[in-house]
Write a protein that holds these residues in place. Structure first.
Motif, mmCIF file in Angstrom:
data_model
loop_
_atom_site.group_PDB
_atom_site.id
_atom_site.type_symbol
_atom_site.label_atom_id
_atom_site.label_comp_id
_atom_site.label_asym_id
_atom_site.label_seq_id
_atom_site.Cartn_x
_atom_site.Cartn_y
_atom_site.Cartn_z
ATOM 1 N N PHE A 83 -17.690 61.702 54.330
ATOM 2 C CA PHE A 83 -16.846 60.956 53.396
ATOM 3 C C PHE A 83 -15.369 61.140 53.723
ATOM 4 O O PHE A 83 -14.575 60.208 53.637
ATOM 5 N N PHE A 84 -14.984 62.370 54.096
ATOM 6 C CA PHE A 84 -13.587 62.654 54.424
ATOM 7 C C PHE A 84 -13.134 61.832 55.632
ATOM 8 O O PHE A 84 -12.020 61.310 55.668
ATOM 9 N N SER A 85 -14.020 61.719 56.614
ATOM 10 C CA SER A 85 -13.658 60.983 57.829
ATOM 11 C C SER A 85 -13.511 59.487 57.572
ATOM 12 O O SER A 85 -12.781 58.787 58.298
ATOM 13 N N PHE A 86 -14.192 58.975 56.541
ATOM 14 C CA PHE A 86 -14.120 57.544 56.245
ATOM 15 C C PHE A 86 -13.094 57.206 55.173
ATOM 16 O O PHE A 86 -12.876 56.030 54.885
ATOM 17 N N HIS A 87 -12.468 58.206 54.558
ATOM 18 C CA HIS A 87 -11.469 57.938 53.531
ATOM 19 C C HIS A 87 -10.244 57.267 54.141
ATOM 20 O O HIS A 87 -9.763 57.659 55.217
ATOM 21 N N GLN A 88 -9.690 56.261 53.449
ATOM 22 C CA GLN A 88 -8.520 55.538 53.943
ATOM 23 C C GLN A 88 -7.254 56.387 53.835
ATOM 24 O O GLN A 88 -6.413 56.383 54.722
ATOM 25 N N SER A 108 10.575 61.262 42.500
ATOM 26 C CA SER A 108 9.851 60.358 43.404
ATOM 27 C C SER A 108 8.375 60.339 43.031
ATOM 28 O O SER A 108 7.836 61.327 42.536
ATOM 29 N N LEU A 109 7.750 59.196 43.278
ATOM 30 C CA LEU A 109 6.315 59.028 43.007
ATOM 31 C C LEU A 109 5.654 58.424 44.242
ATOM 32 O O LEU A 109 6.122 57.423 44.785
ATOM 33 N N THR A 110 4.574 59.055 44.665
ATOM 34 C CA THR A 110 3.786 58.554 45.794
ATOM 35 C C THR A 110 2.361 58.302 45.315
ATOM 36 O O THR A 110 1.751 59.150 44.655
ATOM 37 N N ILE A 111 1.844 57.127 45.631
ATOM 38 C CA ILE A 111 0.463 56.775 45.257
ATOM 39 C C ILE A 111 -0.327 56.546 46.539
ATOM 40 O O ILE A 111 0.078 55.717 47.381
ATOM 41 N N ARG A 112 -1.438 57.243 46.682
ATOM 42 C CA ARG A 112 -2.302 57.085 47.867
ATOM 43 C C ARG A 112 -3.654 56.538 47.432
ATOM 44 O O ARG A 112 -4.231 56.987 46.432
ATOM 45 N N ASN A 113 -4.172 55.628 48.192
ATOM 46 C CA ASN A 113 -5.464 54.984 47.894
ATOM 47 C C ASN A 113 -6.609 55.657 48.643
ATOM 48 O O ASN A 113 -6.471 56.012 49.816
ATOM 49 N N ASP A 114 -7.749 55.836 47.966
ATOM 50 C CA ASP A 114 -8.985 56.359 48.572
ATOM 51 C C ASP A 114 -8.753 57.715 49.231
ATOM 52 O O ASP A 114 -8.946 57.902 50.429
ATOM 53 N N VAL A 115 -8.365 58.692 48.416
ATOM 54 C CA VAL A 115 -8.177 60.061 48.914
ATOM 55 C C VAL A 115 -9.446 60.864 48.668
ATOM 56 O O VAL A 115 -10.197 60.595 47.722
ATOM 57 N N PRO A 116 -9.754 61.841 49.519
ATOM 58 C CA PRO A 116 -10.947 62.670 49.288
ATOM 59 C C PRO A 116 -10.754 63.550 48.052
ATOM 60 O O PRO A 116 -9.673 64.094 47.830
#
Length: 439
Positions: A257-262, A389-397
């Motif tokens: 799953f980690f390897s496929f996370h965006q 500051s705000l950072t949003i990341r998509n599909d994190v493990p």
């Protein structure tokens, strides 16, 4: 409890018929002249078998002793057909412990025994391939690749008997010694004339009931049997192995799953705040629209990372994600704080200017990001954070689920081990040789 004595020779086919000298009842003796004593069910006399006749040796009070397996009952244990030929109620000398024994007979295999105490059943057969390697009775025995530890020593008294027996039951002075390695027992019988060994195996009541086609209710079980296994289906070794295999599978899945996370950055922006710390409430901030993409599981996890140059102060932000198509809103509040100083000549600090939170299972779509900042009011000078500051990341493990799963899998054998320990302590409470006595 075993209390078993000797093993006889194979009997001739067909019962031997003799007459009770007390009540004239015809008695069928299945084991022929192997029988030394016969108990007449009509007059409750114990008779000694002579070559030509029977002689009364003792009258016994029947009381409430009724065998669950009737004399003459046929059944099959361990693929061997047996006939119940004897029933004994035994008592431990000097103590009020009673147990029941059933003597079984097969014309080819000879004798076997069933012992029932507090609803626990043990099946015993004679063994001739065991030679004790140590002279001390207290030393462990080794047989079948197992270690058997001393559990009990005792003498027995016969309280009541039915059927036929290959020894003089009321004259027996042998001493019994039991060694256990659940679900097995080595029972040693020592008399002035000889020494014999029996191998016992724990049987569930349902096995006895099925083997002898019993309709009567089985005796209720109390406490832990002397060789009752903790769990044959879920032993500690088996549970530990299963948990280890499951943990390995979880680890492999997590790596996949980690390897496929965006782990894709959707938003990375810095926002200014008024320098006057007394301005309350702070104005909301409207950010750009972000697009959440779908994953293999359908929903996506979003990581919100907040940073603010807090110094002996705090700042938080309520972050709202509103789906531009459905209008559905997802909300999370995230905050940072950092304090430091000197106490008794030593520097100290707590908190951090950076933190992150995760929103899980967010459906794919476009979202308007709305931010409502909050900060400590009235902070002095440089202590007032003027930006964040705000950072949003998509599909994190998500590591928390993985760690919780590993902790759960690790807890299963631990709990099973605690249960097994408690089970063993309960077993050995009835022994004078408990390994737990010094704890």
């Amino acid at each position: 409890m075993s209390g078993f004595k000797k093993n006889g020779m194979v009997a001739l086919p067909g019962p031997l018929v003799k007459t009770c000298p007390q009540c004239q009842k015809a008695l069928q003796i299945i084991t022929h002249f192997q029988a030394k004593n016969v108990a007449c069910p009509a007059c409750n006399r114990v008779l000694e078998v002579r070559s030509a006749s029977l002689e009364v040796v003792k009258f016994q009070n029947k009381g409430k002793h009724e065998p669950l397996l009737p004399i003459g009952q046929k059944g099959k244990l361990k693929d061997i057909p047996y006939t119940v030929v004897g029933f004994l109620v035994n008592k431990e000398k000097n103590f009020k412990y009673y147990w029941r024994e059933y003597m079984l007979f097969n014309a080819v295999h000879g004798y076997a025994f069933l012992s029932e105490y507090d609803g626990h059943w043990n099946y015993f057969t004679l063994i001739s391939d065991f030679a004790r390697s140590t002279s001390s009775i207290n030393d462990p025995c080794h047989y079948m690749g197992r270690e058997f530890r001393l559990f009990h020593k005792y003498g027995t008294e016969v309280v009541f008997a039915q059927g036929e027996f290959f020894w003089k039951i009321y004259e027996d002075k042998s001493r019994q010694i039991e060694y256990i390695s659940p679900p097995y027992m080595l029972a040693r019988s020592i008399s002035a004339e000889e020494q014999t060994w029996m191998l016992g195996e724990y049987l569930e009541p349902e096995e006895i009931q099925q083997a002898f086609a019993l309709e009567a209710e089985m005796p209720q079980q109390y406490d832990v049997g002397s060789i009752e296994p903790f769990s044959q289906d879920f032993s500690i070794k088996k549970v530990g192995k299963m948990a280890g295999i499951a943990a390995a599978i979880v680890c492999v899945l997590q790596v996949l799953f980690f390897s496929f996370h965006q782990n894709k950055v959707l938003l990375e922006e810095q926002y200014s705040l008024p320098s006057d710390s007394y301005i309350q409430p702070l104005p909301p901030v409207s950010s750009s629209v972000v697009e959440v993409t779908s994953t293999l599981g359908g929903g996506s996890s979003l990581e919100m990372e907040l940073y603010a140059p807090v110094n002996n102060s705090w700042l938080s932000a309520g972050v709202s994600l509103m789906n531009t198509q459905t209008g559905k809103e997802y909300y999370i509040e995230i905050g940072v704080e950092y304090y430091s100083g000197t106490s008794e000549g030593e520097n100290w600090s707590e908190g951090s200017p950076r933190t992150s939170e995760i929103l899980s299972a967010i459906p794919a779509g476009k979202y308007q990001v709305l931010i409502q900042p909050f900060r400590e009011s009235g902070t002095y000078g440089s202590n007032t954070p003027t930006w964040f500051s705000l950072t949003i990341r998509n599909d994190v493990p998500i590591w928390s689920n993985f760690l919780v799963c590993l902790l759960f899998l690790g807890a299963i054998p631990l709990v099973q081990g605690i249960r097994a320990y408690s089970f063993e302590r309960s077993r050995w409470m009835s022994s004078d040789y408990s390994p737990y006595a010094q704890e």
